[in-house]
Design a protein around this motif. Structure first.
Motif, PDB file in Angstrom:
ATOM      1  N   GLU A 157     -34.627 -99.354 -14.091  1.00  0.00           N
ATOM      2  CA  GLU A 157     -34.590 -98.645 -12.807  1.00  0.00           C
ATOM      3  C   GLU A 157     -33.424 -97.658 -12.814  1.00  0.00           C
ATOM      4  N   ALA A 158     -33.733 -96.391 -12.532  1.00  0.00           N
ATOM      5  CA  ALA A 158     -32.707 -95.347 -12.615  1.00  0.00           C
ATOM      6  C   ALA A 158     -31.751 -95.350 -11.416  1.00  0.00           C
ATOM      7  N   SER A 159     -32.217 -95.836 -10.261  1.00  0.00           N
ATOM      8  CA  SER A 159     -31.361 -95.811  -9.070  1.00  0.00           C
ATOM      9  C   SER A 159     -30.428 -97.027  -9.040  1.00  0.00           C
ATOM     10  N   ALA A 189     -36.896 -92.811   7.455  1.00  0.00           N
ATOM     11  CA  ALA A 189     -37.393 -93.868   6.561  1.00  0.00           C
ATOM     12  C   ALA A 189     -37.690 -93.304   5.170  1.00  0.00           C
ATOM     13  N   ILE A 190     -38.350 -92.142   5.107  1.00  0.00           N
ATOM     14  CA  ILE A 190     -38.671 -91.600   3.776  1.00  0.00           C
ATOM     15  C   ILE A 190     -37.447 -90.986   3.105  1.00  0.00           C
ATOM     16  N   GLU A 191     -36.498 -90.529   3.933  1.00  0.00           N
ATOM     17  CA  GLU A 191     -35.239 -90.030   3.369  1.00  0.00           C
ATOM     18  C   GLU A 191     -34.536 -91.172   2.618  1.00  0.00           C
ATOM     19  N   HIS A 192     -34.584 -92.368   3.183  1.00  0.00           N
ATOM     20  CA  HIS A 192     -33.983 -93.533   2.512  1.00  0.00           C
ATOM     21  C   HIS A 192     -34.741 -93.913   1.240  1.00  0.00           C
ATOM     22  N   LEU A 193     -35.935 -93.332   1.056  1.00  0.00           N
ATOM     23  CA  LEU A 193     -36.696 -93.560  -0.189  1.00  0.00           C
ATOM     24  C   LEU A 193     -36.605 -92.343  -1.114  1.00  0.00           C
ATOM     25  N   GLY A 194     -35.675 -91.470  -0.827  1.00  0.00           N
ATOM     26  CA  GLY A 194     -35.406 -90.344  -1.723  1.00  0.00           C
ATOM     27  C   GLY A 194     -36.227 -89.094  -1.446  1.00  0.00           C
ATOM     28  N   VAL A 195     -36.923 -89.045  -0.306  1.00  0.00           N
ATOM     29  CA  VAL A 195     -37.746 -87.867   0.003  1.00  0.00           C
ATOM     30  C   VAL A 195     -37.167 -87.181   1.240  1.00  0.00           C
ATOM     31  N   ASN A 234     -33.214 -89.738  -6.630  1.00  0.00           N
ATOM     32  CA  ASN A 234     -33.061 -91.181  -6.834  1.00  0.00           C
ATOM     33  C   ASN A 234     -32.074 -91.794  -5.854  1.00  0.00           C
ATOM     34  N   ASN A 235     -31.749 -91.053  -4.805  1.00  0.00           N
ATOM     35  CA  ASN A 235     -30.854 -91.563  -3.768  1.00  0.00           C
ATOM     36  C   ASN A 235     -31.686 -92.447  -2.826  1.00  0.00           C
ATOM     37  N   ILE A 236     -31.907 -93.697  -3.267  1.00  0.00           N
ATOM     38  CA  ILE A 236     -32.855 -94.603  -2.614  1.00  0.00           C
ATOM     39  C   ILE A 236     -32.110 -95.834  -2.108  1.00  0.00           C
ATOM     40  N   SER A 237     -32.172 -96.078  -0.794  1.00  0.00           N
ATOM     41  CA  SER A 237     -31.391 -97.199  -0.253  1.00  0.00           C
ATOM     42  C   SER A 237     -32.254 -98.305   0.335  1.00  0.00           C
ATOM     43  N   SER A 238     -33.512 -98.394  -0.126  1.00  0.00           N
ATOM     44  CA  SER A 238     -34.398 -99.464   0.343  1.00  0.00           C
ATOM     45  C   SER A 238     -35.300 -99.871  -0.812  1.00  0.00           C
ATOM     46  N   LEU A 239     -35.772-101.113  -0.796  1.00  0.00           N
ATOM     47  CA  LEU A 239     -36.830-101.482  -1.744  1.00  0.00           C
ATOM     48  C   LEU A 239     -38.148-101.139  -1.059  1.00  0.00           C
TER      49      LEU A 239
END
Ligand SMILES: [Zn+2]
Ligand SMILES: [Zn+2]
Length: 340
Positions: A194-196, A314-320, A329-334
Motif C-alpha cells: 500500500e503506497a499511502s 468524504a471523497i477528499e478524504h479518499l484522495g479525490v 494518495n493523501n487518503i485518511s480513511s479505509l
C-alpha cells in the motif's frame, strides 16, 4: 429528495430528484440507510470510468423496505435489506451464456452508473435483487455485500490453493476484502502493498490483518516472487509481470485508465494467467451470508461515515479533490460510508 448527481468528469453536486414510485408488481422501494463509497465512484468522478450524465451515483447499499408491488411476497415493508445493484435480465445473449455480470442491458440498467443509484433517500429495485439483513448487523456492514461479492467472484475464478505465495497490491477496501476472502479460502499468509502511509497506519492501528499477513509500503518486484498477485490498483501489471512466478496468476480488478506494456511471449512461455473480473456473479448470496454471520471484522475497515451533505469532504478524504481536480494518495480513511 436530495441526491449526489454526476454531470461529467469532476462535476458532481447535490441536486433535488423525484422520489421513485411503484409501477410494476415485482418492484420494491428501499429507504437507503447506508451506501459505501466505492473505487468505481471515485473513478467515475475523476473521469476514468464512464457513467451516464445526470445519474445519481452510489451502488453499495442497505436500507429498509418502505413500499412494494402486489407481486412481492418474499419480503415485507419495514424489513431491513441489502440491495444487489447488479441487474441482469436473464434472457439476453450474455446472460444465457452464463455471463450475467455482462448482461447486454447493463448499459441502461446498472445502478449508480447508467441508472439512478443510492446516494439519496429512496431507491427502486425488484424483489430479485433484495436480500435480508440480520437485525444485529449494522446497515454500513450490509452495504459491504456488493464489494465483497465482487471479490468472491474474482477469487472463484482464480481457483486458489493455500500454497500460493500471495501479494495484494493496494490496501484499500477491495484489497482488504481480498485479504478476508483469501484467508477463508485457506491462504493464511501473504503481503499487502500500500503506497499511502496513512492507510498503512489505519490498517495497523485497527489490527485488520492476522499475524501471518504483512503490509509494506513499496512493491519492488523480484523474479519468481509470487504465485498469486491481486492488482486492485489497476495500474501495476508491468511490475506484476516482473514478480509473478512461472505458472502464476495475476488478478486484475481496479478500474483505472492507463496503458501498460507487457510481452505476450512471456505469458505463453511462462504459463502466466492474467484474469480480469468485474462485478459479481453467483456470489451475492455468499457475501450476504458471510456478512450476516457477523464474524468478518468489517467494523475494523469501515473507518469513516458522513452525511450526504458532506460527500465532497468524504471523497477528499479518499484522495479525490473535486476543487483542484486531482487524485492523490493523501487518503485518511479505509472504507467510507454515507449514512442517512
Ligand atoms: Zn462498488
Ligand atoms: Zn442479460
Amino acid at each position: 429528495m436530495k441526491a449526489i448527481v454526476y454531470s461529467g468528469a469532476w462535476d458532481i453536486d447535490i441536486q433535488d430528484k423525484a422520489e421513485p414510485e411503484i409501477t410494476l408488481p415485482d418492484e420494491v422501494i428501499v429507504e437507503i440507510k447506508a451506501t459505501g463509497i466505492c473505487g468505481t465512484d471515485l473513478s467515475i468522478i475523476s473521469g476514468e470510468y464512464m457513467a451516464k450524465p445526470n445519474v445519481i451515483i452510489g451502488h453499495e447499499s442497505a436500507g429498509v423496505i418502505v413500499a412494494k408491488g402486489s407481486g412481492v411476497e418474499s419480503c415485507e415493508v419495514g424489513q431491513r435489506v441489502i440491495i444487489d445493484p447488479t441487474y441482469f435480465c436473464g434472457y439476453c445473449e450474455n446472460c444465457r451464456r452464463g455471463q450475467r455480470n455482462h448482461c447486454l442491458h447493463k448499459s441502461s440498467t446498472e445502478a449508480g452508473v447508467s441508472i439512478d443509484g443510492t446516494f439519496t433517500k429512496y431507491f427502486k429495485t425488484t424483489k430479485h435483487f433484495i436480500y435480508p439483513l440480520n437485525d444485529n448487523i449494522p446497515f454500513e456492514q450490509g452495504a459491504m455485500s456488493e464489494p465483497l461479492s465482487c471479490v468472491l467472484t474474482a477469487v472463484k475464478k482464480l481457483a486458489v490453493t493455500p500454497f500460493m505465495r500471495t501479494a495484494i497490491l493496494g490496501g484499500g477496501p477491495i484489497g482488504l476484502l481480498f485479504y478476508m476472502a483469501l484467508t477463508q479460502h485457506g491462504v493464511q499468509e501473504g503481503v499487502i502493498y500500500e503506497a499511502s502511509r496513512q492507510r498503512i497506519k489505519l490498517i495497523e492501528e485497527n489490527n485488520v490483518l492476522s499475524k501471518h499477513w504483512k503490509i509494506e509500503p513499496a512493491f519492488i518486484p523480484q523474479k519468481n516472487q509470487y504465485d498469486l498477485i491481486i492488482d486492485t490498483t489497476g495500474s501495476l501489471l508491468e511490475k506484476s509481470m516482473q514478480a509473478i512466478a512461472d505458472g502464476g496468476k495475476i488478478s486484475m480488478m481496479g478500474l483505472r485508465n492507463n496503458q501498460q506494456t507487457i510481452n505476450p511471449r512471456e505469458i505463453a512461455d511462462r504459463s502466466i494467467s492474467i484474469i480480469g473480473s468485474i462485478d459479481s456473479m453467483d456470489t451475492f448470496k455468499h457475501a450476504v451470508d458471510m456478512i450476516n454471520g457477523g464474524r468478518m471484522g468489517l467494523e475494523k475497515i469501515i473507518t469513516n461515515d458522513y452525511n450526504l451533505d458532506d460527500f465532497k469532504l468524504a471523497i477528499e478524504h479518499l484522495g479525490v479533490n473535486v476543487g483542484t481536480r486531482e487524485r492523490s494518495n493523501n487518503i485518511s480513511s479505509l472504507k467510507s460510508v454515507i449514512t442517512i
